[in-house]
Design a protein around this motif. Structure first.
Motif, mmCIF file in Angstrom:
data_model
loop_
_atom_site.group_PDB
_atom_site.id
_atom_site.type_symbol
_atom_site.label_atom_id
_atom_site.label_comp_id
_atom_site.label_asym_id
_atom_site.label_seq_id
_atom_site.Cartn_x
_atom_site.Cartn_y
_atom_site.Cartn_z
ATOM 1 N N HIS A 35 39.306 47.149 43.962
ATOM 2 C CA HIS A 35 38.864 48.343 44.683
ATOM 3 C C HIS A 35 39.149 48.213 46.184
ATOM 4 N N ARG A 65 33.327 38.871 36.951
ATOM 5 C CA ARG A 65 33.783 40.219 36.580
ATOM 6 C C ARG A 65 33.606 41.184 37.745
ATOM 7 N N GLN A 66 32.454 41.124 38.398
ATOM 8 C CA GLN A 66 32.161 42.012 39.527
ATOM 9 C C GLN A 66 33.124 41.754 40.688
ATOM 10 N N LYS A 90 36.538 43.247 39.980
ATOM 11 C CA LYS A 90 36.521 44.700 40.122
ATOM 12 C C LYS A 90 36.511 45.103 41.604
ATOM 13 N N ARG A 91 35.679 44.421 42.373
ATOM 14 C CA ARG A 91 35.568 44.724 43.812
ATOM 15 C C ARG A 91 36.852 44.390 44.545
#
Length: 88
Positions: free
Chosen positions: A20, A12-13, A16-17
């Motif tokens: 971004h 998940r991280q 997201k990264r």
């Protein structure tokens, strides 16, 4: 697919990264493209401004760790070389 809780969270991280970082990489590429187009068009004043903006973007992107600092340095060097070739 990950079964372990920490691996699921890590996925998940990472997602997201990635999204971004993609925004920053894309805007940096766009700024470089604008600078190159201004150089090709032969507009010295506009080209100098666009190259300055591109260098700022590259430095910021490298500082955030989105691209490697040597990658940013190489791109800045190539841009400055193209800008300098306008005078010849």
């Amino acid at each position: 697919m990950a079964n372990i809780k920490s691996a699921i969270k890590r996925n998940r991280q990472n997602k997201k990264r990635r999204i971004h970082n993609r925004v920053f990489r894309g805007s940096t590429r766009t700024q470089i493209r604008k600078a190159r187009n201004a150089i090709v068009a032969g507009e010295k004043v506009v080209a100098v401004e666009e190259v300055k903006k591109a260098i700022i973007k590259l430095d910021r992107t490298a500082a955030k760790g989105i691209i490697h600092k040597n990658n940013a340095a190489r791109r800045k060097s190539r841009l400055m070389k193209q800008l300098a070739s306008m005078d010849k």
